[in-house]
Design a protein around this motif. Structure first.
Motif, PDB file in Angstrom:
ATOM      1  N   SER A 155       0.767  -1.056  -0.039  1.00 31.51           N
ATOM      2  CA  SER A 155       0.093   0.065  -0.077  1.00 31.51           C
ATOM      3  C   SER A 155       0.813   1.308  -0.105  1.00 31.51           C
ATOM      4  O   SER A 155       0.446   2.130  -0.762  1.00 31.51           O
ATOM      5  CB  SER A 155      -0.913   0.004   1.191  1.00 31.51           C
ATOM      6  N   ILE A 156       1.954   1.102   0.826  1.00 33.35           N
ATOM      7  CA  ILE A 156       2.874   2.216   0.820  1.00 33.35           C
ATOM      8  C   ILE A 156       3.559   2.552  -0.446  1.00 33.35           C
ATOM      9  O   ILE A 156       3.730   3.636  -1.138  1.00 33.35           O
ATOM     10  CB  ILE A 156       3.890   2.118   2.051  1.00 33.35           C
ATOM     11  N   ILE A 157       3.954   1.509  -1.262  1.00 33.55           N
ATOM     12  CA  ILE A 157       4.449   1.280  -2.514  1.00 33.55           C
ATOM     13  C   ILE A 157       3.529   2.241  -3.524  1.00 33.55           C
ATOM     14  O   ILE A 157       3.953   2.911  -4.243  1.00 33.55           O
ATOM     15  CB  ILE A 157       4.910   0.070  -3.027  1.00 33.55           C
ATOM     16  N   THR A 158       2.396   1.664  -3.636  1.00 32.23           N
ATOM     17  CA  THR A 158       1.356   2.116  -4.431  1.00 32.23           C
ATOM     18  C   THR A 158       1.197   3.492  -4.439  1.00 32.23           C
ATOM     19  O   THR A 158       1.297   4.330  -5.201  1.00 32.23           O
ATOM     20  CB  THR A 158      -0.026   1.408  -4.248  1.00 32.23           C
ATOM     21  N   THR A 159       1.096   4.122  -2.950  1.00 30.61           N
ATOM     22  CA  THR A 159       0.927   5.579  -2.850  1.00 30.61           C
ATOM     23  C   THR A 159       2.146   6.207  -3.090  1.00 30.61           C
ATOM     24  O   THR A 159       1.785   7.401  -3.846  1.00 30.61           O
ATOM     25  CB  THR A 159       0.845   5.639  -1.319  1.00 30.61           C
ATOM     26  N   LYS A 160       3.263   5.803  -3.022  1.00 30.19           N
ATOM     27  CA  LYS A 160       4.504   6.568  -3.587  1.00 30.19           C
ATOM     28  C   LYS A 160       4.566   6.580  -4.958  1.00 30.19           C
ATOM     29  O   LYS A 160       4.746   7.742  -5.369  1.00 30.19           O
ATOM     30  CB  LYS A 160       5.722   5.815  -2.973  1.00 30.19           C
ATOM     31  N   VAL A 161       4.232   5.479  -5.603  1.00 28.50           N
ATOM     32  CA  VAL A 161       4.257   5.547  -7.245  1.00 28.50           C
ATOM     33  C   VAL A 161       3.034   6.525  -7.734  1.00 28.50           C
ATOM     34  O   VAL A 161       3.626   7.073  -8.532  1.00 28.50           O
ATOM     35  CB  VAL A 161       4.065   4.044  -7.647  1.00 28.50           C
ATOM     36  N   LYS A 162       1.931   6.338  -7.249  1.00 22.22           N
ATOM     37  CA  LYS A 162       0.800   7.350  -7.605  1.00 22.22           C
ATOM     38  C   LYS A 162       1.284   8.670  -7.404  1.00 22.22           C
ATOM     39  O   LYS A 162       1.233   9.678  -8.369  1.00 22.22           O
ATOM     40  CB  LYS A 162      -0.360   7.145  -6.987  1.00 22.22           C
ATOM     41  N   ALA A 163       2.149   8.954  -6.274  1.00 20.86           N
ATOM     42  CA  ALA A 163       2.392  10.577  -6.008  1.00 20.86           C
ATOM     43  C   ALA A 163       3.565  10.881  -7.016  1.00 20.86           C
ATOM     44  O   ALA A 163       3.693  12.069  -7.532  1.00 20.86           O
ATOM     45  CB  ALA A 163       3.011  10.313  -4.442  1.00 20.86           C
ATOM     46  N   SER A 164       4.598  10.145  -7.335  1.00 20.22           N
ATOM     47  CA  SER A 164       5.466  10.161  -8.226  1.00 20.22           C
ATOM     48  C   SER A 164       4.926  10.739  -9.559  1.00 20.22           C
ATOM     49  O   SER A 164       5.547  11.444 -10.359  1.00 20.22           O
ATOM     50  CB  SER A 164       6.553   9.108  -8.248  1.00 20.22           C
ATOM     51  N   ILE A 165       4.095  10.051 -10.108  1.00 21.43           N
ATOM     52  CA  ILE A 165       3.388   9.941 -11.370  1.00 21.43           C
ATOM     53  C   ILE A 165       2.698  11.320 -11.444  1.00 21.43           C
ATOM     54  O   ILE A 165       2.793  12.191 -12.431  1.00 21.43           O
ATOM     55  CB  ILE A 165       2.774   8.755 -11.841  1.00 21.43           C
ATOM     56  N   SER A 213       6.065  16.631 -13.815  1.00 24.00           N
ATOM     57  CA  SER A 213       5.504  18.036 -14.642  1.00 24.00           C
ATOM     58  C   SER A 213       5.519  17.335 -15.960  1.00 24.00           C
ATOM     59  O   SER A 213       4.590  18.006 -16.899  1.00 24.00           O
ATOM     60  CB  SER A 213       6.587  19.146 -14.548  1.00 24.00           C
ATOM     61  N   LYS A 214       6.179  16.315 -16.148  1.00 28.99           N
ATOM     62  CA  LYS A 214       6.211  15.917 -17.647  1.00 28.99           C
ATOM     63  C   LYS A 214       5.072  14.817 -17.952  1.00 28.99           C
ATOM     64  O   LYS A 214       4.705  14.791 -18.989  1.00 28.99           O
ATOM     65  CB  LYS A 214       7.744  15.116 -17.945  1.00 28.99           C
ATOM     66  N   LEU A 215       4.563  14.364 -17.009  1.00 24.81           N
ATOM     67  CA  LEU A 215       3.280  13.529 -17.230  1.00 24.81           C
ATOM     68  C   LEU A 215       2.025  14.310 -16.624  1.00 24.81           C
ATOM     69  O   LEU A 215       2.093  14.467 -15.530  1.00 24.81           O
ATOM     70  CB  LEU A 215       3.393  12.265 -16.274  1.00 24.81           C
ATOM     71  N   LYS A 216       1.372  14.695 -17.450  1.00 21.61           N
ATOM     72  CA  LYS A 216       0.087  15.499 -17.309  1.00 21.61           C
ATOM     73  C   LYS A 216      -1.070  14.574 -17.488  1.00 21.61           C
ATOM     74  O   LYS A 216      -1.898  14.645 -18.358  1.00 21.61           O
ATOM     75  CB  LYS A 216       0.162  16.611 -17.981  1.00 21.61           C
ATOM     76  N   VAL A 217      -1.227  13.279 -16.664  1.00 22.25           N
ATOM     77  CA  VAL A 217      -2.046  12.296 -16.996  1.00 22.25           C
ATOM     78  C   VAL A 217      -2.717  11.893 -15.739  1.00 22.25           C
ATOM     79  O   VAL A 217      -1.773  11.673 -14.677  1.00 22.25           O
ATOM     80  CB  VAL A 217      -1.475  11.412 -17.826  1.00 22.25           C
TER      81      VAL A 217
END
Length: 104
Positions: free
Chosen positions: A39-49, A53-57
């Protein structure tokens, strides 16, 4: 009296065994600790995505099972998909990234 205490201690100990075993993981399911870590990994990945600034999705789904991250959803280009995978790989605890992103 002492014998009664020993019997009660045995019964309490014996009744706790299923609770402890119930927290263990198997091949197809996670232990409680693994679920929390994922759950922590998922949250960190979502936050980084989302924070990139290059990913506007916002159409990228993230799921994690035992440190393996699954990215799914839609992106606008192959570069965006590659960038999302790179960001996911940089998160501490990620063992592998499976890319199921679809380019629109």
């Amino acid at each position: 009296m002492r014998k009664l205490k020993l019997i009660i201690l045995f019964l309490v100990s014996f009744s706790l065994v299923p609770l402890i075993v119930g927290c263990a993981g198997g091949k197809t399911y996670e232990s409680t600790g693994e679920h929390f870590d994922d759950s922590i990994i998922t949250t960190k990945v979502k936050a980084s995505i989302v924070g990139d600034s290059k990913l506007k999705v916002l159409q990228i789904g993230v799921e994690t099972f035992r440190g393996v991250v699954q990215l799914s959803g839609f992106v606008n280009s192959n570069e965006a998909a590659t960038r999302a995978v790179d960001l996911a790989r940089r998160v501490k605890g990620v063992k592998q990234v499976n890319n199921s992103l679809i380019v629109k």
